[in-house]
Design a protein around this motif. Structure first.
Motif, short mmCIF file in Angstrom:
data_model
loop_
_atom_site.label_atom_id
_atom_site.label_comp_id
_atom_site.label_asym_id
_atom_site.label_seq_id
_atom_site.Cartn_x
_atom_site.Cartn_y
_atom_site.Cartn_z
N LYS A 206 0.84 -1.20 0.00
CA LYS A 206 0.00 0.00 0.00
C LYS A 206 0.87 1.25 0.00
N ALA A 207 1.93 1.24 0.80
CA ALA A 207 2.82 2.40 0.89
C ALA A 207 3.54 2.65 -0.43
N VAL A 208 3.92 1.58 -1.12
CA VAL A 208 4.60 1.73 -2.41
C VAL A 208 3.64 2.27 -3.46
N ARG A 209 2.44 1.72 -3.51
CA ARG A 209 1.47 2.14 -4.53
C ARG A 209 0.94 3.56 -4.27
N GLU A 210 0.75 3.90 -3.01
CA GLU A 210 0.15 5.20 -2.69
C GLU A 210 1.19 6.27 -2.37
N LEU A 211 2.48 5.92 -2.48
CA LEU A 211 3.57 6.87 -2.23
C LEU A 211 3.45 7.49 -0.83
N THR A 212 3.18 6.63 0.13
CA THR A 212 2.98 7.08 1.52
C THR A 212 4.17 7.87 2.04
N TYR A 213 5.39 7.43 1.68
CA TYR A 213 6.59 8.05 2.23
C TYR A 213 7.23 9.04 1.25
N LEU A 214 6.50 9.47 0.24
CA LEU A 214 7.07 10.43 -0.71
C LEU A 214 7.42 11.76 -0.05
N PRO A 215 6.56 12.32 0.80
CA PRO A 215 6.98 13.55 1.48
C PRO A 215 8.25 13.35 2.30
N TRP A 216 8.40 12.18 2.93
CA TRP A 216 9.64 11.89 3.66
C TRP A 216 10.80 11.78 2.68
N ALA A 217 10.59 11.15 1.53
CA ALA A 217 11.65 11.02 0.53
C ALA A 217 12.15 12.39 0.09
N LYS A 218 11.24 13.33 -0.08
CA LYS A 218 11.64 14.67 -0.49
C LYS A 218 12.36 15.39 0.66
N LYS A 219 11.98 15.11 1.89
CA LYS A 219 12.68 15.67 3.04
C LYS A 219 14.10 15.10 3.12
N VAL A 220 14.24 13.81 2.83
CA VAL A 220 15.56 13.17 2.80
C VAL A 220 16.44 13.83 1.75
N ALA A 221 15.88 14.06 0.56
CA ALA A 221 16.64 14.70 -0.52
C ALA A 221 17.04 16.11 -0.13
N ALA A 222 16.13 16.85 0.51
CA ALA A 222 16.43 18.22 0.92
C ALA A 222 17.54 18.24 1.96
N ALA A 223 17.53 17.28 2.89
CA ALA A 223 18.57 17.21 3.91
C ALA A 223 19.93 16.95 3.26
N HIS A 224 19.94 16.11 2.25
CA HIS A 224 21.19 15.82 1.53
C HIS A 224 21.74 17.10 0.89
N ASN A 225 20.86 17.89 0.28
CA ASN A 225 21.28 19.12 -0.38
C ASN A 225 21.71 20.18 0.63
#
Length: 267
Positions: A206-225
């Protein structure tokens, strides 16, 4: 008066000429049908591609509108790193990888097991930091969709996370090279997850199909930058000191050389 040899056809054409003309008309009709078929196929393919991109964009828009959900087994001030190993280990190995990064895949294939064996022995804990620089460099959204799926794996447990990370990166190591932005597909990511025993739970799917953690993924990317990290990946440090994992030729160092470096750095 009738004339010997006159053509009985009212248009003055012989039967042979008339047959030839009919054949030419048929040939023109067949060519026209083929052209329309090709154009129609191109239109259909373009429509399908457009629909896929539209659905992907809509899915991202919908996911971004939901509250931030942070996976379990994450650490750091903003919980943007995934922890593997003993939380109270004295030393920290930081490993930064991008799911679409080919050098990251080479490093994982050569050194991933050795890295985790030392963590299992308590030599250090590993903090995996996930980047999405390949989306910016090459276009697409495969890195961030894969980071979403990796977040779902982290939520299932550290062991499942590292096994899933290994499987995702395996597609960039040359064994089954990902084609373009293939990771921007829930079905592709779920197919990879099928190789990890016990990962395909209803919650994970469900999390993969609904992109449940996408906002977290973008937060992870922002932290990297925000950390001012170089885009050259993979990046590995032990307590802040660089660990060489790839030679100048892009070939991974040996597991023995990696172990020598981390043991030497610790003293």
């Amino acid at each position: 008066m009738d004339h010997m040899g006159a053509d009985p056809d009212p248009d003055g054409r012989t039967a042979r000429e008339q047959l030839k003309s009919e054949r030419e008309r048929d040939a023109r009709r067949r060519r026209a049908r083929r052209r329309f078929s090709v154009v129609g196929a191109v239109v259909v393919v373009a429509a399908v591609i457009g629909t896929v991109f539209a659905l992907g964009g809509a899915a991202e828009d919908e996911a971004e509108g939901r509250p931030l959900v942070v996976p379990a087994n994450t650490v750091g001030e903003q919980r943007t790193s995934v922890l593997y190993g003993k939380a109270d280990a004295r030393h920290t190995l930081s490993v930064v990888v991008d799911p679409r990064c080919a050098p990251c895949a080479r490093m994982e294939a050569a050194l991933g097991r050795a890295m985790r064996q030392l963590a299992d022995k308590g030599a250090y804990r590993i903090e995996y930091r996930l980047a999405t620089v390949e989306d910016d460099a090459r276009g697409g959204k495969g890195s961030r969709w894969a980071v979403n799926a990796l977040g779902a794996a982290a939520n299932e447990g550290p062991e499942k996370f590292v096994r899933y990370l290994d499987a995702v990166l395996a597609g960039r190591s040359g064994r089954e090279e990902w084609d373009g932005d293939a990771l921007a597909s829930p079905e592709t990511l779920l197919g990879i997850a099928g190789r990890v025993d016990g990962l395909r739970t209803p919650a994970f799917d469900k999390a993969v199909r609904e992109l449940t953690y996408l906002p977290w993924a973008k937060k992870v990317a922002a932290a990297h930058n925000q950390n001012g990290d170089e885009d050259a990946l993979p990046a590995v440090t032990l307590d802040g000191s660089t660990v060489t994992v790839l030679g100048d030729d892009g070939v991974p160092v040996s597991p023995g050389e990696f172990i020598r470096q981390v043991r030497g750095d610790k003293g």
